[in-house]
Scaffold this active site. Structure first.
Site, PDB file in Angstrom:
ATOM      1  N   HIS A 239      59.330  38.596  42.229  1.00  0.00           N
ATOM      2  CA  HIS A 239      60.141  38.516  43.449  1.00  0.00           C
ATOM      3  C   HIS A 239      59.679  37.300  44.245  1.00  0.00           C
ATOM      4  CE1 HIS A 239      56.566  40.201  45.282  1.00  0.00           C
ATOM      5  NE2 HIS A 239      56.640  41.264  44.479  1.00  0.00           N
TER       6      HIS A 239
ATOM      7  N   HIS B 170      55.880  36.669  44.671  1.00  0.00           N
ATOM      8  CA  HIS B 170      55.233  35.994  43.535  1.00  0.00           C
ATOM      9  C   HIS B 170      55.562  34.501  43.555  1.00  0.00           C
ATOM     10  CE1 HIS B 170      55.760  40.149  41.599  1.00  0.00           C
ATOM     11  NE2 HIS B 170      54.459  39.948  41.519  1.00  0.00           N
TER      12      HIS B 170
ATOM     13  N   ASP C  15      47.863  42.742  48.412  1.00  0.00           N
ATOM     14  CA  ASP C  15      46.886  43.609  47.748  1.00  0.00           C
ATOM     15  C   ASP C  15      45.503  43.201  48.261  1.00  0.00           C
ATOM     16  OD1 ASP C  15      48.679  44.995  45.563  1.00  0.00           O
ATOM     17  OD2 ASP C  15      49.256  42.892  45.606  1.00  0.00           O
TER      18      ASP C  15
ATOM     19  N   GLN D  25      42.286  44.246  46.496  1.00  0.00           N
ATOM     20  CA  GLN D  25      42.210  43.502  45.227  1.00  0.00           C
ATOM     21  C   GLN D  25      41.739  42.068  45.475  1.00  0.00           C
ATOM     22  OE1 GLN D  25      45.203  43.580  41.902  1.00  0.00           O
ATOM     23  NE2 GLN D  25      45.966  41.772  42.965  1.00  0.00           N
TER      24      GLN D  25
END
Ligand code: AMP
Length: 285
Positions: A37, A40, A153, A156
């Site tokens: 999407h 990204h 994230d 992460q």
């Protein structure tokens, strides 16, 4: 003809990167699980601006899923992903099979401590071991000078930063801001799994998050603000709130106030079957 090459093996990847490195070109990598999407693509754009050659990896990493149903339901749109990356100017789309990443006999797990405790780490056992192990492999395979990760994230991102620092990996991690839809919902591959009605209701997640962050930033006590944000999410149609927590932005230690420096408010909640996560900075008004 597009300049984007689809590569599926470590061997072909190594050959291509070897030629780049011999020519003195810098390499940027954007690790993804596909179903691409705009979020990204913003990472790809940043990589294009900062490095000579850009590799996007697409690997739905079985080791970071702690539920077989969740792994099976993860959206897979490789053909569309390739088409989206052509105008974005990426040079390689690397799509290894699981056996290419984890050949028979594979027996190594990288486990990052500290920042992986609590939040998603508590609700998805083994998740960050899977992330750290695959990211270490992808950074080494791509020989990347820079790797691009989204703040979407957040846990992460901090895990990968810790991994790279602790193992002396020669890749600079570049954090990138979260892209949101017009109602504030963070873009996510998982949003595709929401029904139209669920998608509408999901806008309550960023609203609750930004509202709570604003109130804590303005000096209201954290616990009652978080309790009312939880209630707002349940009232708006979320079936379960896994966590909604204020943490120190640098090391993710739990905090009650903003006295220890910049903080982050992080959430995971279920809309129907779909688990959504998000986070926002919290600073003193
Ligand atoms: P994923 O494919 O979900 O594993 O995400 C691949 C990379 O894109 C990760 O570094 C994510 O943090 C990042 N990413 C995912 N969604 C967004 C978003 N809405 N904005 C910015 N980056 C994102």
């Amino acid at each position: 003809m597009s300049g984007l090459r689809l590569i599926r093996t470590r061997r072909d990847l190594r050959a291509e990167i070897g030629a780049w490195k011999a020519a003195g070109l810098t390499v940027g990598v954007v690790p993804t699980m596909g179903a691409l999407h705009e979020g990204h693509l913003s990472l790809v754009e940043r990589a294009r601006a900062e490095t000579d050659r850009v590799i996007v990896t697409l690997f739905v990493n079985p080791r970071q899923f702690n539920s077989a149903a969740d792994l099976a339901a993860y959206p897979r749109t490789e053909g569309e992903d390739f088409e989206r990356l052509v105008p974005a100017g990426a040079h390689i789309l690397y799509v290894p099979d699981p056996e290419e990443v984890y050949p028979p006999g594979f027996a190594t797990t990288i486990s990052v401590g500290g920042v992986t405790q609590g939040l998603c780490g508590a609700f998805r056992p083994g998740h960050f071991d899977g992330v750290a192990t695959v990211v270490a492999k992808l950074l080494l395979q791509s020989q990347a000078d820079r790797a691009y990760f989204g703040e979407k994230d957040y846990q992460q991102l901090l895990t990968v930063q810790r991994l790279v620092a602790d193992l002396d990996l020669p890749t600079r991690i570049v954090p990138c801001p979260t892209l949101r839809d017009s109602d504030g919902l963070a873009m996510s591959s998982r949003n595709r799994r929401l029904s139209p009605q669920e998608r509408d209701l999901a806008g309550a997640l960023p609203r609750a998050l930004f509202d709570a962050a604003g109130r804590i930033g303005a000096g209201e006590a954290t616990s009652p603000v978080l309790a009312s944000a939880r209630e707002a999410l349940l009232a708006a149609g979320f079936s379960r709130v896994e966590y909604l927590e204020l943490r120190n932005a640098a090391d993710l230690a739990p905090v009650e106030t903003l006295e220890g420096g910049p903080a982050r408010l992080l959430v995971a909640a279920f809309m129907g079957e779909v688990r959504l996560i998000d986070n926002v900075p919290v600073t003193m008004a």
